[in-house]
Design a protein around this motif. Sequence first.
Motif, PDB file in Angstrom:
ATOM      1  N   PRO A 252     131.228  49.414 -40.792  1.00 23.14           N
ATOM      2  CA  PRO A 252     131.465  48.089 -41.382  1.00 23.14           C
ATOM      3  C   PRO A 252     132.945  47.712 -41.326  1.00 23.14           C
ATOM      4  CG  PRO A 252     129.950  49.356 -42.744  1.00 23.14           C
ATOM      5  CD  PRO A 252     130.465  50.300 -41.702  1.00 23.14           C
ATOM      6  N   PHE A 253     133.216  46.446 -41.042  1.00 23.80           N
ATOM      7  CA  PHE A 253     134.585  45.997 -40.779  1.00 23.80           C
ATOM      8  C   PHE A 253     134.800  44.642 -41.451  1.00 23.80           C
ATOM      9  CE2 PHE A 253     137.902  43.979 -38.203  1.00 23.80           C
ATOM     10  CZ  PHE A 253     138.805  45.016 -37.992  1.00 23.80           C
ATOM     11  N   MET A 254     135.695  44.615 -42.436  1.00 20.44           N
ATOM     12  CA  MET A 254     135.971  43.388 -43.191  1.00 20.44           C
ATOM     13  C   MET A 254     137.307  42.782 -42.774  1.00 20.44           C
ATOM     14  SD  MET A 254     136.743  42.849 -47.298  1.00 20.44           S
ATOM     15  CE  MET A 254     135.162  43.435 -47.880  1.00 20.44           C
ATOM     16  N   VAL A 255     137.310  41.464 -42.583  1.00 15.40           N
ATOM     17  CA  VAL A 255     138.543  40.708 -42.414  1.00 15.40           C
ATOM     18  C   VAL A 255     138.821  40.002 -43.733  1.00 15.40           C
ATOM     19  CG1 VAL A 255     139.671  38.798 -41.224  1.00 15.40           C
ATOM     20  CG2 VAL A 255     138.275  40.417 -39.932  1.00 15.40           C
ATOM     21  N   LYS A 256     139.952  40.316 -44.338  1.00 12.88           N
ATOM     22  CA  LYS A 256     140.288  39.830 -45.669  1.00 12.88           C
ATOM     23  C   LYS A 256     141.414  38.802 -45.595  1.00 12.88           C
ATOM     24  CE  LYS A 256     141.301  41.642 -50.316  1.00 12.88           C
ATOM     25  NZ  LYS A 256     142.538  40.890 -50.643  1.00 12.88           N
ATOM     26  N   GLY A 257     141.237  37.698 -46.307  1.00 18.22           N
ATOM     27  CA  GLY A 257     142.256  36.663 -46.339  1.00 18.22           C
ATOM     28  C   GLY A 257     141.804  35.340 -45.763  1.00 18.22           C
ATOM     29  N   VAL A 258     140.510  35.170 -45.539  1.00 22.89           N
ATOM     30  CA  VAL A 258     139.980  33.956 -44.911  1.00 22.89           C
ATOM     31  C   VAL A 258     139.935  32.819 -45.930  1.00 22.89           C
ATOM     32  CG1 VAL A 258     137.976  32.932 -43.779  1.00 22.89           C
ATOM     33  CG2 VAL A 258     138.620  35.308 -43.280  1.00 22.89           C
ATOM     34  N   MET A 259     140.471  31.651 -45.551  1.00 25.31           N
ATOM     35  CA  MET A 259     140.409  30.465 -46.407  1.00 25.31           C
ATOM     36  C   MET A 259     139.931  29.226 -45.659  1.00 25.31           C
ATOM     37  SD  MET A 259     141.143  30.981 -49.622  1.00 25.31           S
ATOM     38  CE  MET A 259     141.522  29.306 -50.157  1.00 25.31           C
ATOM     39  N   GLU A 388     136.871  21.713 -51.162  1.00 28.56           N
ATOM     40  CA  GLU A 388     136.993  20.972 -49.914  1.00 28.56           C
ATOM     41  C   GLU A 388     136.789  21.940 -48.769  1.00 28.56           C
ATOM     42  OE1 GLU A 388     140.328  18.433 -47.358  1.00 28.56           O
ATOM     43  OE2 GLU A 388     140.717  19.015 -49.434  1.00 28.56           O
ATOM     44  N   LYS A 389     136.104  21.496 -47.735  1.00 28.16           N
ATOM     45  CA  LYS A 389     135.925  22.352 -46.565  1.00 28.16           C
ATOM     46  C   LYS A 389     137.230  22.391 -45.774  1.00 28.16           C
ATOM     47  CE  LYS A 389     130.943  21.660 -46.032  1.00 28.16           C
ATOM     48  NZ  LYS A 389     129.852  21.254 -45.115  1.00 28.16           N
ATOM     49  N   LEU A 390     137.846  23.555 -45.772  1.00 30.45           N
ATOM     50  CA  LEU A 390     139.120  23.702 -45.084  1.00 30.45           C
ATOM     51  C   LEU A 390     138.886  23.894 -43.595  1.00 30.45           C
ATOM     52  CD1 LEU A 390     139.859  24.365 -48.093  1.00 30.45           C
ATOM     53  CD2 LEU A 390     141.693  25.760 -47.160  1.00 30.45           C
ATOM     54  N   SER A 391     138.717  22.801 -42.904  1.00 24.46           N
ATOM     55  CA  SER A 391     138.612  22.745 -41.451  1.00 24.46           C
ATOM     56  C   SER A 391     137.375  23.444 -40.902  1.00 24.46           C
ATOM     57  CB  SER A 391     139.845  23.330 -40.757  1.00 24.46           C
ATOM     58  OG  SER A 391     139.685  23.223 -39.352  1.00 24.46           O
ATOM     59  N   SER A 392     136.521  22.683 -40.289  1.00 22.18           N
ATOM     60  CA  SER A 392     135.368  23.256 -39.599  1.00 22.18           C
ATOM     61  C   SER A 392     135.632  23.371 -38.104  1.00 22.18           C
ATOM     62  CB  SER A 392     134.139  22.365 -39.826  1.00 22.18           C
ATOM     63  OG  SER A 392     134.369  21.055 -39.329  1.00 22.18           O
ATOM     64  N   ARG A 393     136.865  23.082 -37.687  1.00 16.19           N
ATOM     65  CA  ARG A 393     137.205  23.172 -36.264  1.00 16.19           C
ATOM     66  C   ARG A 393     137.245  24.620 -35.817  1.00 16.19           C
ATOM     67  NH1 ARG A 393     141.303  20.184 -38.306  1.00 16.19           N
ATOM     68  NH2 ARG A 393     142.783  21.846 -37.823  1.00 16.19           N
TER      69      ARG A 393
END
Length: 403
Positions: A252-259, A388-393
């Motif tokens: 298992p591999f987590m990427v932490k800090g996604v906003m 708010e959705k922070l960018s769906s791009r």
Amino acid sequence: MANTWFESVAEAHRRAKRRLPKSVYGALVAGSEQGMTLRDNIDAYNEIGFAPHIGDLPDERDLATTVMGQDVSMPVLISPTGVQAVHPDGELAVARASAARGVAMGLSSFGSRPIEDVVAANPQTFFQTYWVGDRDAIAGRMARAKQAGAKGMIVTLDWTFSEGRDWGSPTIPERLDLKTMAQFAPQGITHPRWLLRYLRAGHLPNLKTPNVDADPDPAAAPTFFGAYGEWMQTKQPRWADIAWMREQWDGPFMVKGVMRIDDAKRAVDAGATTISVSNHGGNNMDGTPATLRALPGIAEAVGDDVEVVLDGGVRRGSDVVKALCLGARAVMIGRAYLWGLAAEGQAGVENVLDILRNDIDSNLLGLRRASVRDLTRDDIIVPPSFGEKLSSRTTGPAESVRA
């Protein structure tokens, strides 16, 4: 004999503030710049309400879930935090407490206790690292974690080396030599309980980071600032580097800090099995919204592809439930357990986990949910202006991540 039990995380916080020297407490609570993000992480939970039931409530509730391949007793994980000078047992006390409560633990590569010892205390340990050093150093660090028995890897990406806090940055020494001990002596004398704990343990606060190197020899470990300095001098990772890390780790591999939604998608493209919606507890870019505000859009965008967890501002079991209703699989706690550790050591961490467990159970009862896995957005009241959705791009095709 004094009563060591406390009934809320807020009381643990009050005890920690009384018992810790000013510099240690300041390092624990600090947020960047004005502290807007730090406050919003907490305040956002107060904007969400519940829609409770009064009949046909479940007699039994199931709090268990699975995160990063681990069966855990409730949807709460120990978030990795750096050198834990709030108590002489540090990460070992946290590992024992979380193991006793069936909770998985994240261990920071900047922690003060070797991963081998922490895994022995809690076999459900995930190892956290930053992009520090060259690829050989990073691969060696990860290989050591695998050899020690770590169940998962966490890579933290949300850090910009921001400096300057309106209330003053805490003073953290490079090492505890005679000059430094004399400088900090007044703080220790005015907080005798904290000092006495270390005297009884037979050692001073450990300011080394024994998990940064592939070499498990504690004598070879750099100081916290030595490791931090190397981190500052390391070139920032590209998504291709994160994909390379994923290839080195077969669990298992987590990427932490996604906003942001686009970053969440890039993490999925890089091979993440879990992402943590996180703003580093308000210690990164001030003015970033609360993680709870960013969570719904991210969970909607990638929740079918990866596990989504959240950290930031969790102080109550009701906070945990609200996060689950908005799409999180589980939450990670940081300051909450550190306050418990500062207040009463291992027993204090267990106390915090028990508070959260009881609160989650109580909220499940009121919402007429027999399991944490049954929670939905229908259980909460969300104002139209929330989040708010922070960018769906997206920022490029998935193939570019594997370059």
